[in-house]
Design an enzyme around this catalytic site. Sequence first.
Site, PDB file in Angstrom:
ATOM      1  N   ARG A 105       2.857  10.371   4.441  1.00 44.35           N
ATOM      2  CA  ARG A 105       4.192  10.689   3.947  1.00 44.35           C
ATOM      3  C   ARG A 105       4.870   9.430   3.447  1.00 44.35           C
ATOM      4  O   ARG A 105       4.578   8.322   3.931  1.00 44.35           O
ATOM      5  CB  ARG A 105       5.044  11.339   5.026  1.00 44.35           C
ATOM      6  CG  ARG A 105       5.292  10.524   6.299  1.00 44.35           C
ATOM      7  CD  ARG A 105       6.458   9.579   6.252  1.00 44.35           C
ATOM      8  NE  ARG A 105       6.854   9.118   7.589  1.00 44.35           N
ATOM      9  CZ  ARG A 105       7.540   8.016   7.816  1.00 44.35           C
ATOM     10  NH1 ARG A 105       7.868   7.210   6.821  1.00 44.35           N
ATOM     11  NH2 ARG A 105       7.868   7.664   9.045  1.00 44.35           N
TER      12      ARG A 105
ATOM     13  N   GLU B 286      16.067  12.690   7.818  1.00 48.16           N
ATOM     14  CA  GLU B 286      16.459  11.280   8.003  1.00 48.16           C
ATOM     15  C   GLU B 286      16.591  10.552   6.659  1.00 48.16           C
ATOM     16  O   GLU B 286      17.385   9.622   6.515  1.00 48.16           O
ATOM     17  CB  GLU B 286      15.407  10.603   8.886  1.00 48.16           C
ATOM     18  CG  GLU B 286      15.641   9.137   9.118  1.00 48.16           C
ATOM     19  CD  GLU B 286      14.597   8.527  10.057  1.00 48.16           C
ATOM     20  OE1 GLU B 286      14.085   9.231  10.949  1.00 48.16           O
ATOM     21  OE2 GLU B 286      14.302   7.332   9.898  1.00 48.16           O
TER      22      GLU B 286
ATOM     23  N   ARG C 119      11.255  13.356   2.137  1.00 52.02           N
ATOM     24  CA  ARG C 119      10.018  12.912   2.774  1.00 52.02           C
ATOM     25  C   ARG C 119       8.932  13.668   2.022  1.00 52.02           C
ATOM     26  O   ARG C 119       8.867  14.897   2.107  1.00 52.02           O
ATOM     27  CB  ARG C 119       9.982  13.258   4.257  1.00 52.02           C
ATOM     28  CG  ARG C 119      10.931  12.402   5.108  1.00 52.02           C
ATOM     29  CD  ARG C 119      10.400  10.983   5.236  1.00 52.02           C
ATOM     30  NE  ARG C 119      11.283  10.078   5.940  1.00 52.02           N
ATOM     31  CZ  ARG C 119      11.173   9.758   7.232  1.00 52.02           C
ATOM     32  NH1 ARG C 119      10.240  10.302   7.975  1.00 52.02           N
ATOM     33  NH2 ARG C 119      11.998   8.886   7.775  1.00 52.02           N
TER      34      ARG C 119
ATOM     35  N   CYS D 250      16.618   4.171   7.775  1.00 50.21           N
ATOM     36  CA  CYS D 250      16.217   3.359   8.928  1.00 50.21           C
ATOM     37  C   CYS D 250      15.490   2.113   8.415  1.00 50.21           C
ATOM     38  O   CYS D 250      14.535   2.230   7.643  1.00 50.21           O
ATOM     39  CB  CYS D 250      15.283   4.157   9.839  1.00 50.21           C
ATOM     40  SG  CYS D 250      14.744   3.235  11.288  1.00 50.21           S
TER      41      CYS D 250
ATOM     42  N   THR E   9      13.321   0.356   9.582  1.00 50.00           N
ATOM     43  CA  THR E   9      11.893   0.286   9.900  1.00 50.00           C
ATOM     44  C   THR E   9      11.037   0.938   8.820  1.00 50.00           C
ATOM     45  O   THR E   9       9.834   0.693   8.744  1.00 50.00           O
ATOM     46  CB  THR E   9      11.564   0.980  11.243  1.00 50.00           C
ATOM     47  OG1 THR E   9      11.800   2.383  11.117  1.00 50.00           O
ATOM     48  CG2 THR E   9      12.397   0.443  12.372  1.00 50.00           C
TER      49      THR E   9
ATOM     50  N   ARG F  12       4.001   6.429   6.112  1.00 61.93           N
ATOM     51  CA  ARG F  12       3.229   6.533   7.348  1.00 61.93           C
ATOM     52  C   ARG F  12       2.001   7.377   7.032  1.00 61.93           C
ATOM     53  O   ARG F  12       2.098   8.532   6.646  1.00 61.93           O
ATOM     54  CB  ARG F  12       4.053   7.178   8.470  1.00 61.93           C
ATOM     55  CG  ARG F  12       3.512   6.824   9.872  1.00 61.93           C
ATOM     56  CD  ARG F  12       4.460   7.245  10.960  1.00 61.93           C
ATOM     57  NE  ARG F  12       4.364   8.662  11.220  1.00 61.93           N
ATOM     58  CZ  ARG F  12       3.461   9.242  12.029  1.00 61.93           C
ATOM     59  NH1 ARG F  12       2.585   8.493  12.682  1.00 61.93           N
ATOM     60  NH2 ARG F  12       3.443  10.545  12.203  1.00 61.93           N
TER      61      ARG F  12
ATOM     62  N   ARG G 269       0.757   7.532  18.540  1.00 59.72           N
ATOM     63  CA  ARG G 269       1.837   8.432  18.966  1.00 59.72           C
ATOM     64  C   ARG G 269       1.199   9.676  19.559  1.00 59.72           C
ATOM     65  O   ARG G 269       0.025   9.943  19.317  1.00 59.72           O
ATOM     66  CB  ARG G 269       2.670   8.929  17.770  1.00 59.72           C
ATOM     67  CG  ARG G 269       3.498   7.904  17.078  1.00 59.72           C
ATOM     68  CD  ARG G 269       4.346   8.551  15.974  1.00 59.72           C
ATOM     69  NE  ARG G 269       5.134   7.514  15.320  1.00 59.72           N
ATOM     70  CZ  ARG G 269       6.005   7.737  14.341  1.00 59.72           C
ATOM     71  NH1 ARG G 269       6.216   8.966  13.911  1.00 59.72           N
ATOM     72  NH2 ARG G 269       6.694   6.752  13.805  1.00 59.72           N
TER      73      ARG G 269
ATOM     74  N   GLU H  99       7.170  11.753  16.736  1.00 57.12           N
ATOM     75  CA  GLU H  99       7.536  10.507  17.386  1.00 57.12           C
ATOM     76  C   GLU H  99       8.099  10.792  18.778  1.00 57.12           C
ATOM     77  O   GLU H  99       8.819  11.761  18.976  1.00 57.12           O
ATOM     78  CB  GLU H  99       8.599   9.799  16.535  1.00 57.12           C
ATOM     79  CG  GLU H  99       8.751   8.361  16.932  1.00 57.12           C
ATOM     80  CD  GLU H  99       9.650   7.597  15.974  1.00 57.12           C
ATOM     81  OE1 GLU H  99      10.378   8.232  15.202  1.00 57.12           O
ATOM     82  OE2 GLU H  99       9.603   6.366  16.031  1.00 57.12           O
TER      83      GLU H  99
HETATM   84  P1  ADP Z   1       7.070  11.097  10.472  1.00 56.86           P
HETATM   85  O1  ADP Z   1       8.011   9.980  10.704  1.00 56.86           O
HETATM   86  O2  ADP Z   1       5.824  10.620   9.841  1.00 56.86           O
HETATM   87  O3  ADP Z   1       7.637  12.276   9.784  1.00 56.86           O
HETATM   88  P2  ADP Z   1       6.646  12.402  13.112  1.00 56.86           P
HETATM   89  O4  ADP Z   1       5.873  11.640  14.138  1.00 56.86           O
HETATM   90  O5  ADP Z   1       8.025  12.856  13.448  1.00 56.86           O
HETATM   91  O6  ADP Z   1       6.594  11.470  11.886  1.00 56.86           O
HETATM   92  O7  ADP Z   1       5.776  13.655  12.651  1.00 56.86           O
HETATM   93  C1  ADP Z   1       6.277  14.695  11.877  1.00 56.86           C
HETATM   94  C2  ADP Z   1       5.343  15.890  11.953  1.00 56.86           C
HETATM   95  O8  ADP Z   1       4.134  15.627  11.266  1.00 56.86           O
HETATM   96  C3  ADP Z   1       4.949  16.262  13.375  1.00 56.86           C
HETATM   97  O9  ADP Z   1       4.921  17.670  13.492  1.00 56.86           O
HETATM   98  C4  ADP Z   1       3.552  15.720  13.487  1.00 56.86           C
HETATM   99  O10 ADP Z   1       2.768  16.429  14.410  1.00 56.86           O
HETATM  100  C5  ADP Z   1       3.023  15.939  12.085  1.00 56.86           C
HETATM  101  N1  ADP Z   1       1.894  15.045  11.785  1.00 56.86           N
HETATM  102  C6  ADP Z   1       1.896  13.700  11.705  1.00 56.86           C
HETATM  103  N2  ADP Z   1       0.681  13.218  11.404  1.00 56.86           N
HETATM  104  C7  ADP Z   1      -0.132  14.291  11.289  1.00 56.86           C
HETATM  105  C8  ADP Z   1      -1.524  14.476  10.993  1.00 56.86           C
HETATM  106  N3  ADP Z   1      -2.329  13.434  10.734  1.00 56.86           N
HETATM  107  N4  ADP Z   1      -2.014  15.731  10.979  1.00 56.86           N
HETATM  108  C9  ADP Z   1      -1.218  16.796  11.220  1.00 56.86           C
HETATM  109  N5  ADP Z   1       0.101  16.694  11.488  1.00 56.86           N
HETATM  110  C10 ADP Z   1       0.646  15.465  11.522  1.00 56.86           C
HETATM  111  C1  CIR Z   2      15.652   3.104  17.542  1.00 63.08           C
HETATM  112  O1  CIR Z   2      16.454   2.308  17.070  1.00 63.08           O
HETATM  113  O2  CIR Z   2      14.950   2.842  18.504  1.00 63.08           O
HETATM  114  C2  CIR Z   2      15.549   4.464  16.908  1.00 63.08           C
HETATM  115  N1  CIR Z   2      16.575   4.589  15.930  1.00 63.08           N
HETATM  116  C3  CIR Z   2      14.174   4.741  16.314  1.00 63.08           C
HETATM  117  C4  CIR Z   2      13.668   3.651  15.388  1.00 63.08           C
HETATM  118  C5  CIR Z   2      12.357   4.063  14.758  1.00 63.08           C
HETATM  119  N2  CIR Z   2      12.539   4.504  13.443  1.00 63.08           N
HETATM  120  C6  CIR Z   2      12.503   5.773  13.047  1.00 63.08           C
HETATM  121  O3  CIR Z   2      12.244   6.714  13.795  1.00 63.08           O
HETATM  122  N3  CIR Z   2      12.739   5.976  11.766  1.00 63.08           N
END
Ligand code: ADP
Ligand code: CIR
Length: 346
Positions: free
Chosen positions: A115, A214, A218, A260, A262, A269, A297, A302
């Site tokens: 993404r 956010e 995305r 953010c 980061t 990602r 993760r 997250e």
């Molecule tokens: P992001 O910041 O990349 O959006 P999250 O960790 O919040 O990250 O993930 C968002 C969604 O994407 C979650 O439902 C997660 O399970 C899904 N996801 C992330 N990576 C994968 C992957 N490789 N395969 C399937 N689903 C994924």
């Molecule tokens: C923190 O400051 O710890 C949270 N705002 C998370 C930081 C990680 N970034 C993100 O999820 N985009």
Amino acid sequence: MEYPAVFLKPEVHSLAKKYVTPEVFEEHKNKKTSRGYTLLDCMQSGIQNLDSDTGLYAGDEECYTAFGNVLDNIVEDYHAPYKIADGHTPDMNPDHLNCPNPDPEGKYIRSTRIRVARNLKGYGLAPNLGKQERLDIERKVVEVLTSLTGDLAGKYYPLQGMDEATRQKLVDDHFLFKKGDRFLESAGCNKEWPEGRGIYHNDAKTFLVWINEEDQLRIISMEKGSDIGSVFRRLCKAVNEIDAKLGFQHSPGLGYITSCPTNLGTGMRASVHVKIPKAHAHPDFKAICDKYHIQPRGIHGEHSESTGEDAGVYDISNRRRLGLSEVRCVQDMYDGLMKLLEIEKS
Ligand code: ADP
Ligand code: CIR
């Protein structure tokens, strides 16, 4: 405007606390961006969540330059050793990627997802969007998305009015975002939820765009299995087409602008869901992740843990995002993944 006294508590260890000292706060507290955002506004998430790591979100692009060196310092600390003066160069040419399928038999890798976060020129960022602006962004983005063709052709599903069972299934199947967590809530990203938010996707759910979470966009490419090249190729095609029609906020030193700090740079990602119980239990697991610039993760987003039938399955992704190209981000994930698979197999 007072310096936030909670920052003096010893348990607060955020980058916001580190760089916004009482003296620095005094110097910049009365400044505002042209959209009316202050340093204190940026710091709300860290003030209300004492366990924050970063503790700060930008309400608009100007926040990154409006408060002296505060945000530069935070960006350079998080993205070290990158220096903003070095400059950030994007590369979304899939021909530059060298990631032969790491698991053609499908023994370890369940799915691959890449993404990027993007925001439109001429608007604020999620924490500082008014309702009308958010709706305008939704309308513009949907107009462009629904003009896409081929494997990118799809439909928009607004969150407003979506039935609960459909929404929950999209979340459980890893396609849809949840309502922003307490960090995003206190940053102001959940205002007027769910209005103006939604998801666009093709029928196969291999190309998806989240709107007004956010970040305004995305852009996501994902599929079952481990054909990283295919996932990246589809992402590049989509991002390049959307960029040509809408234009993203971007600066030479910060790359693509995100709410953010980061996520700055590539906003990328790239992850796999991979079953690596043995590698995860290995005493050097953390050291290997650090060495290869990858981040583990849980697989439900997250701050989630892997349990039950998902035990041993982890989300492994690139950690670096700024000062290296999109191609290099994917390559980081790939190189780290190959190392973890080597350990798992031995
Ligand atoms: P992001 O910041 O990349 O959006 P999250 O960790 O919040 O990250 O993930 C968002 C969604 O994407 C979650 O439902 C997660 O399970 C899904 N996801 C992330 N990576 C994968 C992957 N490789 N395969 C399937 N689903 C994924
Ligand atoms: C923190 O400051 O710890 C949270 N705002 C998370 C930081 C990680 N970034 C993100 O999820 N985009």
